[in-house]
Each structure stands twice: as C-alpha cells, then as structure tokens.
Design a protein around this motif. Structure first.
Motif, PDB file in Angstrom:
ATOM      1  N   GLY A   1      25.356  10.356   9.993  1.00 15.02           N
ATOM      2  CA  GLY A   1      24.884   9.676   8.797  1.00 15.02           C
ATOM      3  C   GLY A   1      23.732  10.397   8.142  1.00 15.02           C
TER       4      GLY A   1
ATOM      5  N   GLN B   1      19.357   9.463  14.817  1.00 15.39           N
ATOM      6  CA  GLN B   1      18.942   8.139  15.274  1.00 15.39           C
ATOM      7  C   GLN B   1      18.333   8.174  16.667  1.00 15.39           C
ATOM      8  OE1 GLN B   1      22.110   5.303  14.868  1.00 15.39           O
ATOM      9  NE2 GLN B   1      22.803   6.168  12.944  1.00 15.39           N
TER      10      GLN B   1
ATOM     11  N   TYR C   1      19.611  -0.190  20.080  1.00 17.70           N
ATOM     12  CA  TYR C   1      20.998   0.198  19.887  1.00 17.70           C
ATOM     13  C   TYR C   1      21.213   1.638  20.328  1.00 17.70           C
ATOM     14  CZ  TYR C   1      20.837  -3.929  16.884  1.00 17.70           C
ATOM     15  OH  TYR C   1      20.657  -5.204  16.400  1.00 17.70           O
TER      16      TYR C   1
ATOM     17  N   SER D   1      22.167   5.391  19.995  1.00 16.72           N
ATOM     18  CA  SER D   1      22.054   6.329  18.877  1.00 16.72           C
ATOM     19  C   SER D   1      23.285   7.230  18.817  1.00 16.72           C
ATOM     20  CB  SER D   1      20.798   7.187  19.046  1.00 16.72           C
ATOM     21  OG  SER D   1      20.940   8.045  20.173  1.00 16.72           O
ATOM     22  N   TRP D   2      23.367   7.955  17.709  1.00 18.96           N
ATOM     23  CA  TRP D   2      24.464   8.919  17.591  1.00 18.96           C
ATOM     24  C   TRP D   2      24.412   9.958  18.709  1.00 18.96           C
ATOM     25  CZ3 TRP D   2      28.973  10.136  15.704  1.00 18.96           C
ATOM     26  CH2 TRP D   2      29.373  11.468  15.701  1.00 18.96           C
TER      27      TRP D   2
ATOM     28  N   GLN E   1      30.435   4.870  16.321  1.00 20.66           N
ATOM     29  CA  GLN E   1      29.301   4.761  15.396  1.00 20.66           C
ATOM     30  C   GLN E   1      29.694   3.979  14.151  1.00 20.66           C
ATOM     31  OE1 GLN E   1      26.162   6.282  16.110  1.00 20.66           O
ATOM     32  NE2 GLN E   1      25.494   4.911  14.494  1.00 20.66           N
ATOM     33  N   HIS E   2      30.900   4.254  13.651  1.00 24.74           N
ATOM     34  CA  HIS E   2      31.371   3.546  12.461  1.00 24.74           C
ATOM     35  C   HIS E   2      31.491   2.046  12.730  1.00 24.74           C
ATOM     36  CE1 HIS E   2      33.629   2.690   8.806  1.00 24.74           C
ATOM     37  NE2 HIS E   2      34.524   2.064   9.567  1.00 24.74           N
TER      38      HIS E   2
ATOM     39  N   ASN F   1      27.973   0.491  13.013  1.00 22.24           N
ATOM     40  CA  ASN F   1      27.328   0.348  11.709  1.00 22.24           C
ATOM     41  C   ASN F   1      27.942  -0.820  10.932  1.00 22.24           C
ATOM     42  OD1 ASN F   1      25.721   2.549  12.252  1.00 22.24           O
ATOM     43  ND2 ASN F   1      26.998   4.003  11.119  1.00 22.24           N
TER      44      ASN F   1
ATOM     45  N   ARG G   1      26.673  -4.222  12.048  1.00 21.41           N
ATOM     46  CA  ARG G   1      25.297  -4.544  11.663  1.00 21.41           C
ATOM     47  C   ARG G   1      25.108  -4.602  10.155  1.00 21.41           C
ATOM     48  NH1 ARG G   1      23.963  -0.692  15.782  1.00 21.41           N
ATOM     49  NH2 ARG G   1      23.307   0.821  14.239  1.00 21.41           N
ATOM     50  N   ARG G   2      26.175  -4.494   9.406  1.00 23.53           N
ATOM     51  CA  ARG G   2      26.069  -4.413   7.957  1.00 23.53           C
ATOM     52  C   ARG G   2      26.028  -5.805   7.351  1.00 23.53           C
ATOM     53  NH1 ARG G   2      30.483  -0.861   6.375  1.00 23.53           N
ATOM     54  NH2 ARG G   2      29.210   0.738   7.354  1.00 23.53           N
TER      55      ARG G   2
END
Length: 393
Positions: A47, A51, A61, A63-64, A114-115, A118, A121-122
C-alpha cells in the motif's frame, strides 16, 4: 507448499529499511540486491507504506512485512507454532491469518490476506439490530416487558440455541438505545429500562440511618444454610417508600434461593403495626418449608418482629448498620421495582391486585444468576424436589 517464488525476507527487511531512510524505490532495490520489479511489487502490495514498526514492539494488527515473513516460513514448511514464536504472535493469530490468506492454487498469499484485512477494517459495520428485523422485533418485545438488556441477551441464547442470528450482547442493546449512530431501536424504549433515563448514568447508593430495635437477633446468628442459598425458605425484606405526603409504602420480600418476590400492601402508613399485619397475612400463605428466616435492616417498622415470629414461625434476623449488601437480593429487587413505582409518588394508588401482577411479572423475568431461568421456574423446581424442600442433602 505451492506458491510463487518469494523474495528472501532479509532482502525485504533491508528494502524497507532503506525506504524508511529516505531512499527511492530504485535506489533501495539496488542497495539491497533486489530487482526493481520486485521492489516495486513489494512497495505496491504494502500500500505504499511500511506497516511494520521500526521498534521490536508488535502492533495490534499484523503488518505487511509480517505477512511476508509468514509466507516465507510457510514456504519452508514451518508449522503454526514455530511461525508464531518467530514473529512473537499468538498461535491462534497465525492460524487465522493462514486461513485468511489461503488460496486454492498458490497456498498462502500475503497480498490476499492484506487485502482482506484492509477490507475488514474499512469503516464501521452495520449495527446488528438495525439490519436484523426479526432480532430487533424480539428485543423490542422483551423491552416492552421491562426485561433488562442483560436479561434479554442471556435469555435469547436459551430460547434460540441453534440460531446465531438471534444472538446479541447486552451492550449492543444499550448502544442501540442510547447511541444515535448505532440505531436500530426507538429511543422511547429506554423508558422501559429500570432507570427510565434518556442517558446512561452510573448507579449511586444512598445510606440510611436507623434506630435501635429491642431484642434484635443479628445476621451473624443466622443459620449457615441461608448463606449458600441452597435451601429455600430464607427471605430478605425491606420497604420502598412513597411520597412523604402520602405516607405510603410497599413491603418487599425476596426468597434468597430463587429470587422469588412477594409484595406487601401498605397504602396508609408503614408503622410497626401495619407491617406486622401485612407480613403475617402474606407469610401465612406460604407452605411451612418456605418459612425459615427473614433478614431485614434495622428500620423501626420491624419493632414488632417478635409478634411476627410468634404468628408465622419465621425467624427474623437484622443486618448490621450501613450494610445493604447483607440483603443483596432485596436491594436489587427494590431497584427493579422502582421501574413500576417511581420515587416520590403516591404508592397508595396501587392496590393489592396490582402489586400481585407486578410481582408475577418480576417472577417471570429471566435472571443471569440462574442461567437465565426465571424465579418462578426456579421455585417450581425446588418445590417439586422434596429433598430440597426439607433441606435434606
């Protein structure tokens, strides 16, 4: 495990170290020995931001970079627990992460995980009571019956054991009532709660000052069997007072084993004589094995306690001064009753029939301490067991 050839984790760590130092993607790739294509892919999939914290402390959370490490370790065939130790995470966290990022053809993929993380949490999720009409109607119906949110949440698990959509926490119900953004329930339903408040406030307790009563037998001398609530027939009692001008009151009696409630009609006054007469009339309706003891505070209304004992066979014990917790069941019940009989009102307008109806409604409310059984159900079970009735093990 199948999957795309991975970039060695030490190169990824070095790459992000150079990015944090201010290098461009191309320069960072050259310095750590990655191809520019690999570097751009790594940067894009993260991204555009690393992270993973520079300090050894882990964030809430994954991280990548941690996901890249998980991919690298799974490609080597490492198990969940070894991966968890390497990353300093709980094994359950790693197990959930592997399930989140797993694909049929290529195994665990950090980009997929990761997608999904994300997306989860959006933005806020829709309030459960706002989108589940069947659950909302059920909660509203029970609120109209003056059940508390905690009672509703507990009883729903009992009444709908196989239906996960009919589950809701008591805090979610409170949020739906008091927080506009959580929605789902009419704000007017808050008036059916015990407090009837439009806003949530902490509970406050008030002390009472009582006079001395002759020949009191203190709670310290109460039979031990009354302490553990295993044997029915031990009661707690008190008064809830009406307006000063009316002089009215309602006597409350709560059975300690079951939470079963009986109410005394005191429309004109709550003198010792009035309480004595109302108490004898009500207690006389009980079977003998439910007349073991009564615990009261040191109020002057119990000055005739010896006459009550003589007429009913009910032994009466008195709490220590300023110790309402010694009548915990009764204190809690009095709070419930204020839903029906607000402070400062004339209680004489409520006749014996109304009091019996209110007691019946309370006795049919599910209770957390009884695994969401009602006091009436609990009492029925005790009465149907002759060994419990007599206190015989």
């Amino acid at each position: 495990m199948s999957g795309r050839p991975s970039v060695p984790i030490d190169l990824i760590r070095g790459f992000w170290g150079r990015i944090r130092a201010g290098d461009s993607i191309e320069d960072a790739a050259t310095l750590v020995g990655m191809s520019v294509t690999q570097a751009r892919r790594t940067f894009r999939k993260a991204g555009g931001v690393n992270q993973f914290p520079a300090s050894p402390l882990k964030g809430r959370y994954l991280s990548w970079l941690e996901r890249e490490e998980i991919h690298d370790l799974t490609a080597r065939g490492e198990g969940v627990r070894k991966i968890a130790r390497a990353l300093g995470r709980d094994p359950a966290t790693i197990s959930r992460e592997l399930a989140r990022g797993m694909t049929n053809r290529r195994g665990y993929r950090p980009s997929v995980a990761q997608h999904k993380a994300n997306a989860a949490r959006r933005g806020p999720r829709s309030a459960k009571l706002a989108v589940n009409g069947r659950l909302r109607e059920e909660v509203q119906r029970r609120l109209h019956r003056r059940e508390s949110p905690e009672q509703i949440a507990g009883r729903l698990r009992t009444d709908f054991p196989d239906d996960a959509e009919m589950r809701v926490s008591h805090e979610t119900i409170y949020q739906a009532l008091y927080v506009q953004s959580r929605g789902g329930l009419n704000r007017e339903l808050a008036t059916h709660l015990r407090t009837g408040r439009s806003m949530r406030k902490p509970r406050r307790a008030e002390g009472e000052r009582r006079g001395r009563i002759p020949d009191m037998v203190m709670i310290s001398e109460r039979p031990a069997e009354a302490e553990d609530r295993a044997v029915p027939g031990h009661w707690e009692g008190d008064l809830i007072l009406g307006s000063v001008a009316s002089g009215s009151a309602i006597g409350t009696l709560v059975e300690r084993s079951t939470g079963f409630v009986m109410l005394l009609h005191l429309p004109e006054n709550h003198t010792a004589l009035a309480v004595q007469e109302a108490m004898i009339e009500k207690i006389s309706q009980l079977p003998e094995h439910l007349k073991r003891s009564l615990t009261w505070d040191q109020g002057s209304e119990m000055a005739s306690h010896k006459a009550i004992t003589a007429a009913t066979g009910l032994d009466i014990y008195f709490c220590d001064p300023h110790s309402p917790w010694q009548r915990g069941s009764n204190e809690n019940t009095n709070g419930l009753l204020r839903q029906y009989f607000p402070k400062g009102t004339d209680l004489s307008v409520h006749g014996p029939g109304i009091l019996d109806n209110v007691a019946a409604e309370l006795n049919c409310r599910p209770r957390k301490r009884y695994d969401w059984e009602t006091p009436a159900e609990r009492l029925d079970k005790l009465l149907s067991n002759p060994h419990t009735n007599t206190g015989v093990a």
